[in-house]
Design a protein around this motif. Structure first.
Motif, mmCIF file in Angstrom:
data_model
loop_
_atom_site.group_PDB
_atom_site.id
_atom_site.type_symbol
_atom_site.label_atom_id
_atom_site.label_comp_id
_atom_site.label_asym_id
_atom_site.label_seq_id
_atom_site.Cartn_x
_atom_site.Cartn_y
_atom_site.Cartn_z
ATOM 1 N N GLY A 219 30.214 -28.643 -15.804
ATOM 2 C CA GLY A 219 29.348 -27.473 -15.742
ATOM 3 C C GLY A 219 27.931 -27.730 -15.298
ATOM 4 N N ALA A 220 27.560 -28.975 -15.039
ATOM 5 C CA ALA A 220 26.212 -29.249 -14.552
ATOM 6 C C ALA A 220 26.020 -28.603 -13.181
ATOM 7 C CB ALA A 220 25.973 -30.751 -14.469
ATOM 8 N N HIS A 221 24.842 -28.045 -12.973
ATOM 9 C CA HIS A 221 24.535 -27.451 -11.675
ATOM 10 C C HIS A 221 24.100 -28.510 -10.671
ATOM 11 C CE1 HIS A 221 24.097 -24.021 -14.490
ATOM 12 N NE2 HIS A 221 24.518 -23.296 -13.467
ATOM 13 N N GLN A 222 23.409 -29.540 -11.155
ATOM 14 C CA GLN A 222 22.977 -30.645 -10.308
ATOM 15 C C GLN A 222 23.198 -31.967 -11.028
ATOM 16 O OE1 GLN A 222 20.249 -28.239 -10.944
ATOM 17 N NE2 GLN A 222 20.928 -26.959 -9.236
ATOM 18 N N PHE A 223 23.339 -33.018 -10.227
ATOM 19 C CA PHE A 223 23.420 -34.385 -10.741
ATOM 20 C C PHE A 223 22.419 -35.215 -9.958
ATOM 21 C CE2 PHE A 223 24.811 -38.729 -10.866
ATOM 22 C CZ PHE A 223 25.342 -38.909 -12.135
ATOM 23 N N VAL A 224 21.558 -35.933 -10.690
ATOM 24 C CA VAL A 224 20.506 -36.708 -10.050
ATOM 25 C C VAL A 224 20.620 -38.160 -10.481
ATOM 26 C CG1 VAL A 224 18.017 -37.061 -9.861
ATOM 27 C CG2 VAL A 224 18.939 -34.736 -9.912
ATOM 28 N N SER A 225 20.700 -39.058 -9.516
ATOM 29 C CA SER A 225 20.692 -40.491 -9.809
ATOM 30 C C SER A 225 19.258 -40.979 -9.840
ATOM 31 C CB SER A 225 21.483 -41.266 -8.761
ATOM 32 O OG SER A 225 21.319 -42.657 -8.974
ATOM 33 N N THR A 226 18.826 -41.460 -10.991
ATOM 34 C CA THR A 226 17.448 -41.934 -11.147
ATOM 35 C C THR A 226 17.272 -43.353 -10.619
ATOM 36 O OG1 THR A 226 17.965 -42.629 -13.419
ATOM 37 C CG2 THR A 226 16.992 -40.432 -13.121
ATOM 38 N N HIS A 227 18.367 -43.929 -10.096
ATOM 39 C CA HIS A 227 18.263 -45.255 -9.469
ATOM 40 C C HIS A 227 17.311 -45.189 -8.278
ATOM 41 C CE1 HIS A 227 19.526 -49.306 -8.437
ATOM 42 N NE2 HIS A 227 19.712 -48.905 -7.191
ATOM 43 N N ASP A 228 17.307 -44.044 -7.605
ATOM 44 C CA ASP A 228 16.351 -43.789 -6.523
ATOM 45 C C ASP A 228 15.082 -43.217 -7.150
ATOM 46 O OD1 ASP A 228 14.865 -43.004 -4.367
ATOM 47 O OD2 ASP A 228 16.388 -41.664 -3.514
ATOM 48 N N HIS A 229 14.047 -44.039 -7.228
ATOM 49 C CA HIS A 229 12.844 -43.649 -7.974
ATOM 50 C C HIS A 229 12.117 -42.465 -7.350
ATOM 51 C CE1 HIS A 229 8.964 -44.207 -10.134
ATOM 52 N NE2 HIS A 229 9.787 -44.616 -11.089
ATOM 53 N N SER A 230 12.406 -42.166 -6.078
ATOM 54 C CA SER A 230 11.708 -41.050 -5.426
ATOM 55 C C SER A 230 12.038 -39.707 -6.072
ATOM 56 C CB SER A 230 12.065 -41.003 -3.935
ATOM 57 O OG SER A 230 13.438 -40.683 -3.749
ATOM 58 N N VAL A 231 13.146 -39.632 -6.823
ATOM 59 C CA VAL A 231 13.511 -38.358 -7.448
ATOM 60 C C VAL A 231 12.476 -37.920 -8.480
ATOM 61 C CG1 VAL A 231 15.970 -38.781 -7.078
ATOM 62 C CG2 VAL A 231 14.948 -39.376 -9.274
ATOM 63 N N PHE A 232 11.749 -38.859 -9.050
ATOM 64 C CA PHE A 232 10.752 -38.488 -10.044
ATOM 65 C C PHE A 232 9.577 -37.734 -9.398
ATOM 66 C CE2 PHE A 232 12.976 -41.982 -12.183
ATOM 67 C CZ PHE A 232 13.256 -41.377 -13.394
ATOM 68 N N GLN A 233 9.288 -38.033 -8.149
ATOM 69 C CA GLN A 233 8.277 -37.263 -7.426
ATOM 70 C C GLN A 233 8.839 -35.924 -6.959
ATOM 71 O OE1 GLN A 233 8.528 -40.836 -6.747
ATOM 72 N NE2 GLN A 233 6.942 -40.844 -8.333
ATOM 73 N N GLU A 234 10.080 -35.960 -6.472
ATOM 74 C CA GLU A 234 10.698 -34.737 -5.951
ATOM 75 C C GLU A 234 10.894 -33.683 -7.040
ATOM 76 O OE1 GLU A 234 14.328 -36.025 -4.227
ATOM 77 O OE2 GLU A 234 13.348 -37.392 -2.801
ATOM 78 N N LEU A 235 11.181 -34.124 -8.261
ATOM 79 C CA LEU A 235 11.480 -33.184 -9.348
ATOM 80 C C LEU A 235 10.323 -33.037 -10.334
ATOM 81 C CD1 LEU A 235 15.170 -34.245 -10.146
ATOM 82 C CD2 LEU A 235 14.404 -32.250 -8.848
ATOM 83 N N ALA A 236 9.155 -33.517 -9.989
ATOM 84 C CA ALA A 236 8.008 -33.438 -10.899
ATOM 85 C C ALA A 236 7.741 -31.979 -11.294
ATOM 86 C CB ALA A 236 6.770 -34.037 -10.233
#
Length: 348
Positions: A219-236
């Protein structure tokens, strides 16, 4: 007294093994429960291995208990023989403090009586948990399991389910709210299912892509791999609430705080055996909150069971025989379970 048999730890280093012991004779308000299933929680392993402090051995773990009422005391009004019932992480509390009077027994100011590694109401008799064939519990600390919840799948709800349900409700997850779930294990997969049923937009934050398909199926709408550190900027500044189910201290919490909106909250329910390192600045700069939550009250737990029954929510489980508990422990430590082991205590 009632003769019981179970699976016990005899030291922090030894494998668990068979043990016979005595339960108390039922008092006026006690319920005697034939245990059919008991979930394996990672906290069982931490406790057995003395990773959270000293332990009095022998110790029978287990606080995700599902079974059938065998006998009731003469003044019991809530249950009858044959009822499907459960027992969670505690079996009593002081009943007198301000928190108990607010139906928040899990936060009892005098300390709740835990299902195992604690003491009974007499202040001296060790409590023993659900890796056993029978348990005696006051009716006020027993939960009713709805008929449409199979007992094997209901068992993990008594810890994994309520541990995430309580903070999701307290911080008002629901329509219009974006909820992040850190980790997709025993707790995390229940957080996904419950948050989705509450109407929230749900994102799983995981260190790898291995469980992406599972997360989306749950049921998750999105799945994000935090192994790629750029996601922390993209999802800030994205989330209204983040539930941290990870039991590791090797996290840069500042990265995750940065994912919160103004005034939003990150709640830790996973319990590492080492302290977390927390920087204050990501909290200060957007008036964010870092909180904790401990299981749930009896009222909340019953509410959670009824909610799961209504929405057809059950955990993903692998049922194991009592003789395979030690192997299951090693697999839990290696994250080799999808997503909760449940012991078939009928085979004890």
């Amino acid at each position: 007294m009632i003769s019981a048999k179970g699976i016990a730890a005899f030291s922090a280093k030894e494998p668990l093994g068979p043990w016979s012991f005595q339960r108390r004779s039922p008092k006026d308000h006690d319920v005697v429960i034939d245990i059919q299933f008991c979930g394996i929680c990672h906290s069982d392993i931490h406790t057995v291995r003395s990773e959270w402090g000293d332990i009095q051995y022998p110790l029978v773990p287990g606080h995700e208990i599902a079974g059938v009422v065998r006998q009731v005391g003469p003044k019991v009004t809530k249950y009858k023989v044959g009822d499907h019932v459960g027992v969670g992480c505690f079996v009593d509390s002081c009943r007198e403090c301000a928190h108990c009077k607010q139906e928040l027994e899990n936060y009892c100011l005098k300390g709740m009586n835990a299902t195992y590694n604690s003491v009974e109401k007499d202040g001296k008799t060790p409590t023993q948990g659900g890796y056993s064939d029978v348990i005696v519990v006051d009716e006020n600390y027993v939960l009713r399991i709805p008929k449409n919840l199979p007992l094997d799948r209901a068992a993990p709800l008594l810890c994994a389910g309520i541990t995430v349900y309580s903070p999701l409700m307290h911080w008002k997850a629901g329509p219009g709210k974006r909820v992040g779930v850190m980790g997709l294990g025993g707790l995390g997969h229940m957080a996904v299912k419950i948050a989705r049923a509450l109407g929230a937009e749900v994102t799983v934050l995981s260190h790898s892509d291995k469980k992406k398909a599972d997360a989306l199926k749950m049921g998750a709408h999105q799945f994000v791999s935090t192994h790629d550190h750029s996601v922390f900027q993209e999802l800030a500044g994205t989330f209204d609430l983040i539930i941290n189910t990870v039991s590791s201290a090797d996290l840069n919490m500042g990265d995750y705080f940065g994912l919160l909106k103004l005034d939003a909250t990150l709640v830790s329910v996973g319990a590492p055996d080492k302290p977390l390192t927390v920087s204050a600045f990501p909290l200060i700069l957007q008036r964010r909150n870092f909180a904790g939550s401990l299981i749930g009250s009896i009222r909340e737990t019953q509410e959670m069971l009824d909610f799961c029954a209504k929405h057809d929510i059950t955990p993903e489980i692998e049922v194991v025989s009592p003789k395979d508990v030690n192997t299951a422990y090693e697999r839990v430590v290696k994250s080799d379970v999808r997503y909760r082991f449940v012991i078939d205590m009928k085979k004890l």
